[in-house]
Scaffold this active site. Structure first.
Site, PDB file in Angstrom:
ATOM      1  N   LYS A 184       1.548  38.878  16.704  1.00  0.00           N
ATOM      2  CA  LYS A 184       2.919  38.927  17.233  1.00  0.00           C
ATOM      3  C   LYS A 184       2.934  38.941  18.755  1.00  0.00           C
ATOM      4  CE  LYS A 184       5.118  41.236  13.311  1.00  0.00           C
ATOM      5  NZ  LYS A 184       5.750  42.487  12.865  1.00  0.00           N
TER       6      LYS A 184
ATOM      7  N   LYS B  46       1.530  32.653   4.488  1.00  0.00           N
ATOM      8  CA  LYS B  46       2.332  33.490   3.599  1.00  0.00           C
ATOM      9  C   LYS B  46       3.818  33.200   3.835  1.00  0.00           C
ATOM     10  CE  LYS B  46       2.886  37.401   6.707  1.00  0.00           C
ATOM     11  NZ  LYS B  46       2.818  38.805   7.023  1.00  0.00           N
TER      12      LYS B  46
ATOM     13  N   LYS C 127       9.541  35.724   7.079  1.00  0.00           N
ATOM     14  CA  LYS C 127      10.745  35.420   7.845  1.00  0.00           C
ATOM     15  C   LYS C 127      10.396  34.870   9.218  1.00  0.00           C
ATOM     16  CE  LYS C 127      15.290  35.684   7.877  1.00  0.00           C
ATOM     17  NZ  LYS C 127      16.167  35.242   6.781  1.00  0.00           N
TER      18      LYS C 127
HETATM   19  P1  TYM Z   1       7.679  44.205   5.714  1.00  0.00           P
HETATM   20  O1  TYM Z   1       9.090  44.660   5.921  1.00  0.00           O
HETATM   21  O2  TYM Z   1       7.173  43.108   6.573  1.00  0.00           O
HETATM   22  O3  TYM Z   1       7.470  43.765   4.234  1.00  0.00           O
HETATM   23  C1  TYM Z   1       7.854  44.572   3.136  1.00  0.00           C
HETATM   24  C2  TYM Z   1       6.818  44.429   2.026  1.00  0.00           C
HETATM   25  O4  TYM Z   1       6.760  43.071   1.567  1.00  0.00           O
HETATM   26  C3  TYM Z   1       5.402  42.640   1.536  1.00  0.00           C
HETATM   27  N1  TYM Z   1       5.349  41.177   1.781  1.00  0.00           N
HETATM   28  C4  TYM Z   1       4.704  40.292   0.996  1.00  0.00           C
HETATM   29  N2  TYM Z   1       3.984  40.442  -0.125  1.00  0.00           N
HETATM   30  C5  TYM Z   1       3.465  39.329  -0.694  1.00  0.00           C
HETATM   31  N3  TYM Z   1       3.659  38.082  -0.191  1.00  0.00           N
HETATM   32  C6  TYM Z   1       4.363  37.872   0.938  1.00  0.00           C
HETATM   33  N4  TYM Z   1       4.544  36.640   1.414  1.00  0.00           N
HETATM   34  C7  TYM Z   1       4.926  39.020   1.591  1.00  0.00           C
HETATM   35  N5  TYM Z   1       5.685  39.191   2.699  1.00  0.00           N
HETATM   36  C8  TYM Z   1       5.924  40.509   2.813  1.00  0.00           C
HETATM   37  C9  TYM Z   1       4.727  43.432   2.642  1.00  0.00           C
HETATM   38  O5  TYM Z   1       3.325  43.491   2.458  1.00  0.00           O
HETATM   39  C10 TYM Z   1       5.397  44.783   2.496  1.00  0.00           C
HETATM   40  O6  TYM Z   1       4.761  45.564   1.519  1.00  0.00           O
HETATM   41  N6  TYM Z   1       4.913  47.600   8.157  1.00  0.00           N
HETATM   42  C11 TYM Z   1       5.646  47.355   6.920  1.00  0.00           C
HETATM   43  C12 TYM Z   1       6.733  48.397   6.657  1.00  0.00           C
HETATM   44  C13 TYM Z   1       6.302  49.820   6.661  1.00  0.00           C
HETATM   45  C14 TYM Z   1       5.508  50.474   5.666  1.00  0.00           C
HETATM   46  C15 TYM Z   1       5.415  51.831   6.081  1.00  0.00           C
HETATM   47  C16 TYM Z   1       4.915  50.050   4.478  1.00  0.00           C
HETATM   48  C17 TYM Z   1       6.615  50.768   7.603  1.00  0.00           C
HETATM   49  N7  TYM Z   1       6.103  51.951   7.254  1.00  0.00           N
HETATM   50  C18 TYM Z   1       4.713  52.777   5.334  1.00  0.00           C
HETATM   51  C19 TYM Z   1       4.179  50.996   3.746  1.00  0.00           C
HETATM   52  C20 TYM Z   1       4.096  52.328   4.167  1.00  0.00           C
HETATM   53  C21 TYM Z   1       6.315  46.000   7.017  1.00  0.00           C
HETATM   54  O7  TYM Z   1       6.579  45.514   8.067  1.00  0.00           O
HETATM   55  O8  TYM Z   1       6.687  45.466   5.811  1.00  0.00           O
END
Ligand code: TYM
Length: 332
Positions: free
Chosen positions: A112, A195, A198
């Site tokens: 990023k 993957k 967004k």
């Molecule tokens: P975020 O908001 O980017 O995504 C939410 C969840 O969706 C999963 N994900 C995917 N899984 C499979 N294929 C894909 N193409 C795909 N795109 C997204 C992500 O792996 C995620 O599980 N940092 C985290 C949010 C967070 C978090 C936490 C997660 C903040 N604190 C504590 C676990 C525990 C994030 O940005 O997810």
């Protein structure tokens, strides 16, 4: 009951199929067997610039989608991260025991920040994973259900949690990632090498759960497939078809080998037409349920307030124990 915790960013507006199949679906299942904490991570969202009105709307929209996907406030604790101030407070302590080099190796940050350039990259984006460490350790989570892209953030949580326990005495539960192999990484429909995301996908490559069903059908029908015509699961030689089979199988519960069998002698077009219908049938009621929650903001806010109170009860205990270990004088 073992404990699970996970979070999702509100900023995308609509969740996409990767979020749902990679994470949220597991959240729904795990609330039946685990003591489950799930949150909308608005503190993480502001690591990149956000319009305040849009952030407020997208945070409620994220909560509405989680409820529409099947989270039940009677079975899990659903809350907004900024409602529980202990997240930011524990993050400070974690910042002070995480190495600068260690944080610099986080691949999501590297990707990023490389895209944004150093001057537009905030310090918050750099410490994003440290806030995530605090999110997880505050609740003594045993498992963290996420997609593959979050694995490194769970690993650093384990490392830092162990370091704290080693230095100050057993305080935190060391969590494990819970990543289902089949749906760990849902791919972009137009570019199966990346993957579904967004930030990286083109609009045509991403299936948003709140898209008009017509748009969804169109996107799936124009998904990139591979050379040849046979419908077989082979991630190396047929990444496009394999991704469609994964989505089909996980939404219908039909094992991939059965799908391969059913499509012997049929072309990619038939698979895409059928999958488009499966996805459209899934998203229509999801959209309707999401709208019902949005139409009743008082109920939605009450659910989130109750979730925050339950989360705070746990988080406050952990923070107090941590402050004590670190050597802070009690406030009273
Ligand atoms: P975020 O908001 O980017 O995504 C939410 C969840 O969706 C999963 N994900 C995917 N899984 C499979 N294929 C894909 N193409 C795909 N795109 C997204 C992500 O792996 C995620 O599980 N940092 C985290 C949010 C967070 C978090 C936490 C997660 C903040 N604190 C504590 C676990 C525990 C994030 O940005 O997810």
């Amino acid at each position: 009951r073992p404990r699970v915790l996970s979070g999702i960013q509100p900023t995308a507006g609509s969740f996409h199929l990767g979020n749902y199949l990679g994470a949220v679906r597991q959240w729904v299942a795990l609330q039946e067997t685990h003591d489950a904490f799930y949150m909308v991570v608005d503190l993480h969202a502001i690591t990149i610039p956000q319009d305040p009105a849009e952030l407020r709307a997208s945070t409620r929209l994220a909560a509405a989608q989680l409820l529409a996907a099947g989270l039940d406030p009677e079975r899990c604790t659903l809350f907004v991260q900024s409602h529980v101030p202990e997240h930011a407070q524990l993050a400070w302590v974690m910042n002070c025991i995480t190495g600068f080099g260690e944080a610099s190796r986080m691949t999501q940050f590297k990707d990023k920040s490389a895209k944004q350039g150093a001057d537009r990259t905030t310090v918050g984006l750099f410490t994003y994973p440290i806030l995530q460490i605090a999110d997880i350790l505050l609740y003594h989570a045993d498992l963290v259900p996420v997609g593959e892209d979050q694995r490194q953030h769970i690993e650093i949580t384990r490392d830092v949690g162990e370091r704290f326990n080693g230095r100050y005495g057993a305080t935190f539960t060391i969590p494990k990632p819970y990543i289902l192999k089949e749906t760990a990484k849902i791919h972009d429909l137009q570019d199966p090498a990346i993957k579904m995301s967004k930030s990286a996908s083109s609009p045509k490559g991403i299936v948003n759960l709140l898209d008009e069903p017509k748009a969804t059908v169109k996107k799936i029908k124009s998904a990139v497939t591979d050379t040849g015509s046979e419908i077989v699961f082979d991630e190396d030689k047929k990444p496009g078809v394999s991704n469609l089979l994964t989505i089909f199988s996980s939404l219908t519960g039909t094992p991939v080998p059965e799908l391969e069998q059913a499509y012997v002698g049929k072309g990619y077009g038939a698979l895409k037409t059928d999958l488009a219908e499966v996805v459209a049938d899934w998203v229509a009621p999801f959209r309707a349920r999401t709208q019902e929650y949005l139409d009743d903001p008082a109920t939605l806010d009450a659910i989130l307030a109750e979730g925050a109170a339950k989360a705070r009860a746990v988080a406050a205990d952990t923070l107090a124990a941590t402050y004590d270990r670190v050597g802070f004088v009690p406030a009273k």
